[in-house]
Design a protein around this motif. Structure first.
Motif, PDB file in Angstrom:
ATOM      1  N   VAL A  69       0.844  -1.195   0.000  1.00 23.79           N
ATOM      2  CA  VAL A  69       0.000   0.000   0.000  1.00 23.79           C
ATOM      3  C   VAL A  69       0.875   1.239   0.000  1.00 23.79           C
ATOM      4  O   VAL A  69       0.711   2.138  -0.789  1.00 23.79           O
ATOM      5  CB  VAL A  69      -0.933   0.009   1.227  1.00 23.79           C
ATOM      6  N   SER A  70       1.819   1.297   0.891  1.00 19.73           N
ATOM      7  CA  SER A  70       2.750   2.410   0.961  1.00 19.73           C
ATOM      8  C   SER A  70       4.036   1.896   1.587  1.00 19.73           C
ATOM      9  O   SER A  70       4.060   0.827   2.181  1.00 19.73           O
ATOM     10  CB  SER A  70       2.148   3.563   1.770  1.00 19.73           C
ATOM     11  N   PRO A  71       5.115   2.668   1.472  1.00 22.21           N
ATOM     12  CA  PRO A  71       6.403   2.183   1.975  1.00 22.21           C
ATOM     13  C   PRO A  71       6.406   1.886   3.475  1.00 22.21           C
ATOM     14  O   PRO A  71       7.157   1.038   3.933  1.00 22.21           O
ATOM     15  CB  PRO A  71       7.361   3.332   1.666  1.00 22.21           C
ATOM     16  N   ASP A  72       5.562   2.563   4.240  1.00 24.35           N
ATOM     17  CA  ASP A  72       5.575   2.364   5.691  1.00 24.35           C
ATOM     18  C   ASP A  72       4.662   1.231   6.147  1.00 24.35           C
ATOM     19  O   ASP A  72       4.619   0.914   7.323  1.00 24.35           O
ATOM     20  CB  ASP A  72       5.198   3.670   6.406  1.00 24.35           C
ATOM     21  N   LYS A  73       3.927   0.608   5.227  1.00 25.51           N
ATOM     22  CA  LYS A  73       3.038  -0.496   5.596  1.00 25.51           C
ATOM     23  C   LYS A  73       3.571  -1.798   5.014  1.00 25.51           C
ATOM     24  O   LYS A  73       4.170  -1.802   3.945  1.00 25.51           O
ATOM     25  CB  LYS A  73       1.625  -0.237   5.083  1.00 25.51           C
ATOM     26  N   PRO A  74       3.354  -2.916   5.708  1.00 25.68           N
ATOM     27  CA  PRO A  74       3.845  -4.199   5.186  1.00 25.68           C
ATOM     28  C   PRO A  74       3.053  -4.615   3.953  1.00 25.68           C
ATOM     29  O   PRO A  74       1.940  -4.171   3.736  1.00 25.68           O
ATOM     30  CB  PRO A  74       3.602  -5.171   6.343  1.00 25.68           C
ATOM     31  N   GLU A  75       3.680  -5.475   3.162  1.00 27.16           N
ATOM     32  CA  GLU A  75       2.993  -5.935   1.972  1.00 27.16           C
ATOM     33  C   GLU A  75       1.924  -6.963   2.316  1.00 27.16           C
ATOM     34  O   GLU A  75       1.985  -7.621   3.342  1.00 27.16           O
ATOM     35  CB  GLU A  75       3.976  -6.506   0.959  1.00 27.16           C
ATOM     36  N   VAL A  76       0.944  -7.058   1.440  1.00 25.31           N
ATOM     37  CA  VAL A  76      -0.139  -8.022   1.606  1.00 25.31           C
ATOM     38  C   VAL A  76       0.065  -9.089   0.547  1.00 25.31           C
ATOM     39  O   VAL A  76       0.206  -8.786  -0.631  1.00 25.31           O
ATOM     40  CB  VAL A  76      -1.508  -7.328   1.408  1.00 25.31           C
ATOM     41  N   ARG A  77       0.085 -10.331   0.967  1.00 21.78           N
ATOM     42  CA  ARG A  77       0.281 -11.426   0.038  1.00 21.78           C
ATOM     43  C   ARG A  77      -0.933 -12.337   0.100  1.00 21.78           C
ATOM     44  O   ARG A  77      -1.346 -12.760   1.172  1.00 21.78           O
ATOM     45  CB  ARG A  77       1.551 -12.194   0.386  1.00 21.78           C
ATOM     46  N   ILE A  78      -1.493 -12.642  -1.066  1.00 21.90           N
ATOM     47  CA  ILE A  78      -2.691 -13.468  -1.140  1.00 21.90           C
ATOM     48  C   ILE A  78      -2.428 -14.584  -2.138  1.00 21.90           C
ATOM     49  O   ILE A  78      -1.868 -14.338  -3.203  1.00 21.90           O
ATOM     50  CB  ILE A  78      -3.884 -12.628  -1.605  1.00 21.90           C
ATOM     51  N   HIS A  92     -14.069 -15.204   1.648  1.00 22.09           N
ATOM     52  CA  HIS A  92     -13.724 -14.127   2.576  1.00 22.09           C
ATOM     53  C   HIS A  92     -12.372 -13.511   2.182  1.00 22.09           C
ATOM     54  O   HIS A  92     -12.215 -12.278   2.187  1.00 22.09           O
ATOM     55  CB  HIS A  92     -13.683 -14.651   4.005  1.00 22.09           C
ATOM     56  N   CYS A  93     -11.406 -14.374   1.835  1.00 23.41           N
ATOM     57  CA  CYS A  93     -10.101 -13.866   1.405  1.00 23.41           C
ATOM     58  C   CYS A  93     -10.228 -13.024   0.133  1.00 23.41           C
ATOM     59  O   CYS A  93      -9.594 -11.966   0.004  1.00 23.41           O
ATOM     60  CB  CYS A  93      -9.126 -15.014   1.166  1.00 23.41           C
ATOM     61  N   LYS A  94     -11.058 -13.487  -0.772  1.00 23.99           N
ATOM     62  CA  LYS A  94     -11.277 -12.736  -2.012  1.00 23.99           C
ATOM     63  C   LYS A  94     -11.898 -11.375  -1.701  1.00 23.99           C
ATOM     64  O   LYS A  94     -11.471 -10.350  -2.230  1.00 23.99           O
ATOM     65  CB  LYS A  94     -12.173 -13.531  -2.960  1.00 23.99           C
ATOM     66  N   MET A  95     -12.893 -11.356  -0.832  1.00 26.27           N
ATOM     67  CA  MET A  95     -13.534 -10.082  -0.460  1.00 26.27           C
ATOM     68  C   MET A  95     -12.544  -9.179   0.280  1.00 26.27           C
ATOM     69  O   MET A  95     -12.537  -7.966   0.072  1.00 26.27           O
ATOM     70  CB  MET A  95     -14.765 -10.334   0.390  1.00 26.27           C
ATOM     71  N   ALA A  96     -11.716  -9.767   1.126  1.00 24.92           N
ATOM     72  CA  ALA A  96     -10.713  -8.973   1.846  1.00 24.92           C
ATOM     73  C   ALA A  96      -9.721  -8.347   0.865  1.00 24.92           C
ATOM     74  O   ALA A  96      -9.325  -7.195   1.023  1.00 24.92           O
ATOM     75  CB  ALA A  96      -9.994  -9.838   2.873  1.00 24.92           C
ATOM     76  N   THR A  97      -9.352  -9.106  -0.154  1.00 23.72           N
ATOM     77  CA  THR A  97      -8.450  -8.588  -1.184  1.00 23.72           C
ATOM     78  C   THR A  97      -9.115  -7.439  -1.935  1.00 23.72           C
ATOM     79  O   THR A  97      -8.507  -6.389  -2.154  1.00 23.72           O
ATOM     80  CB  THR A  97      -8.070  -9.705  -2.180  1.00 23.72           C
ATOM     81  N   GLU A  98     -10.347  -7.636  -2.324  1.00 25.26           N
ATOM     82  CA  GLU A  98     -11.085  -6.577  -3.022  1.00 25.26           C
ATOM     83  C   GLU A  98     -11.236  -5.343  -2.125  1.00 25.26           C
ATOM     84  O   GLU A  98     -11.083  -4.208  -2.586  1.00 25.26           O
ATOM     85  CB  GLU A  98     -12.454  -7.089  -3.469  1.00 25.26           C
ATOM     86  N   PHE A  99     -11.521  -5.580  -0.854  1.00 28.29           N
ATOM     87  CA  PHE A  99     -11.656  -4.476   0.101  1.00 28.29           C
ATOM     88  C   PHE A  99     -10.346  -3.697   0.187  1.00 28.29           C
ATOM     89  O   PHE A  99     -10.329  -2.465   0.171  1.00 28.29           O
ATOM     90  CB  PHE A  99     -12.060  -5.022   1.472  1.00 28.29           C
ATOM     91  N   HIS A 100      -9.246  -4.431   0.255  1.00 30.22           N
ATOM     92  CA  HIS A 100      -7.923  -3.812   0.325  1.00 30.22           C
ATOM     93  C   HIS A 100      -7.658  -2.973  -0.936  1.00 30.22           C
ATOM     94  O   HIS A 100      -7.168  -1.849  -0.850  1.00 30.22           O
ATOM     95  CB  HIS A 100      -6.860  -4.895   0.501  1.00 30.22           C
ATOM     96  N   GLN A 101      -8.001  -3.513  -2.099  1.00 28.46           N
ATOM     97  CA  GLN A 101      -7.807  -2.792  -3.348  1.00 28.46           C
ATOM     98  C   GLN A 101      -8.676  -1.532  -3.398  1.00 28.46           C
ATOM     99  O   GLN A 101      -8.229  -0.484  -3.861  1.00 28.46           O
ATOM    100  CB  GLN A 101      -8.104  -3.698  -4.543  1.00 28.46           C
ATOM    101  N   ILE A 145      -9.319   4.331  -3.018  1.00 28.45           N
ATOM    102  CA  ILE A 145      -9.860   5.485  -2.287  1.00 28.45           C
ATOM    103  C   ILE A 145      -8.732   6.424  -1.888  1.00 28.45           C
ATOM    104  O   ILE A 145      -8.836   7.644  -2.054  1.00 28.45           O
ATOM    105  CB  ILE A 145     -10.672   5.030  -1.057  1.00 28.45           C
ATOM    106  N   ALA A 146      -7.640   5.864  -1.390  1.00 30.89           N
ATOM    107  CA  ALA A 146      -6.490   6.691  -0.998  1.00 30.89           C
ATOM    108  C   ALA A 146      -5.932   7.437  -2.206  1.00 30.89           C
ATOM    109  O   ALA A 146      -5.613   8.627  -2.117  1.00 30.89           O
ATOM    110  CB  ALA A 146      -5.410   5.828  -0.350  1.00 30.89           C
ATOM    111  N   GLN A 147      -5.841   6.752  -3.344  1.00 35.64           N
ATOM    112  CA  GLN A 147      -5.339   7.392  -4.557  1.00 35.64           C
ATOM    113  C   GLN A 147      -6.292   8.500  -5.014  1.00 35.64           C
ATOM    114  O   GLN A 147      -5.851   9.579  -5.411  1.00 35.64           O
ATOM    115  CB  GLN A 147      -5.151   6.363  -5.672  1.00 35.64           C
ATOM    116  N   LEU A 148      -7.585   8.239  -4.950  1.00 33.71           N
ATOM    117  CA  LEU A 148      -8.567   9.245  -5.352  1.00 33.71           C
ATOM    118  C   LEU A 148      -8.557  10.441  -4.401  1.00 33.71           C
ATOM    119  O   LEU A 148      -8.721  11.587  -4.836  1.00 33.71           O
ATOM    120  CB  LEU A 148      -9.962   8.629  -5.431  1.00 33.71           C
ATOM    121  N   GLU A 149      -8.346  10.188  -3.117  1.00 36.40           N
ATOM    122  CA  GLU A 149      -8.251  11.296  -2.160  1.00 36.40           C
ATOM    123  C   GLU A 149      -7.015  12.142  -2.439  1.00 36.40           C
ATOM    124  O   GLU A 149      -7.078  13.369  -2.360  1.00 36.40           O
ATOM    125  CB  GLU A 149      -8.247  10.768  -0.722  1.00 36.40           C
ATOM    126  N   ASP A 150      -5.907  11.492  -2.797  1.00 35.08           N
ATOM    127  CA  ASP A 150      -4.697  12.241  -3.175  1.00 35.08           C
ATOM    128  C   ASP A 150      -4.975  13.104  -4.407  1.00 35.08           C
ATOM    129  O   ASP A 150      -4.598  14.275  -4.452  1.00 35.08           O
ATOM    130  CB  ASP A 150      -3.529  11.293  -3.469  1.00 35.08           C
TER     131      ASP A 150
END
Length: 143
Positions: free
Chosen positions: A8-17, A63-72, A77-82
């Motif tokens: 997500v960003s350099p200060d957050k850990p990566e998400v692996r699915i 649930h994992c698929k929905m969590a991945t979609e939620f994360h995306q 949203i963060a990109q759109l807010e920027d």
């Protein structure tokens, strides 16, 4: 097996699915280890399935698929807010430029009016001067 890694960003850990498109009855240990969502709130984390129940494994995958979609979606949203912040900054700059243009147009109008007045006065004074020269030359005793 499909594996996706996102940061997500350099200060957050990566998400692996990781998930497979074929439907095995059990999840492999490495699949359970790869499915982690550190950016997801605790109550939204997928709960490990009961390996002996196919429905439980399917619910876990969903649930994992929905969590991945939620994360995306959170990333989008963060990109759109920027982008929104960038556009607001541009809007403020444009409004400032518009106000400066309006001020300069008004200053130009005032100076153009003053210039017109000065040109008119100069022309009148030039005519008066010429009239006085002609009169002074017509007087008797003037050279």
């Amino acid at each position: 097996m499909i594996t996706s890694t996102r940061r997500v960003s350099p200060d957050k850990p990566e998400v692996r699915i990781a998930f497979s498109l074929d439907e095995p009855k059990e999840l492999k240990d490495d699949e359970l280890l790869l499915t982690s969502f550190p950016g997801l709130e605790q109550q939204l984390q997928p709960v490990l399935p009961c390996q002996s129940l196919r429905e439980s494994v399917q619910v876990y995958r969903d649930h994992c698929k929905m969590a991945t979609e939620f994360h995306q979606v959170k990333i989008e949203i963060a990109q759109l807010e920027d982008r929104k912040r960038e556009l607001i900054a541009e809007l403020v700059e444009d409004e400032t430029a518009s106000m400066e243009i309006a001020r300069l147009e008004e200053e130009f109008r005032v100076l153009a009016e003053e210039n017109h007045t000065l040109v008119t006065v100069h022309s009148e004074r030039s005519q008066q001067l010429e009239t006085l020269r002609v009169l002074s030359q017509k007087r008797p005793g003037s050279s």
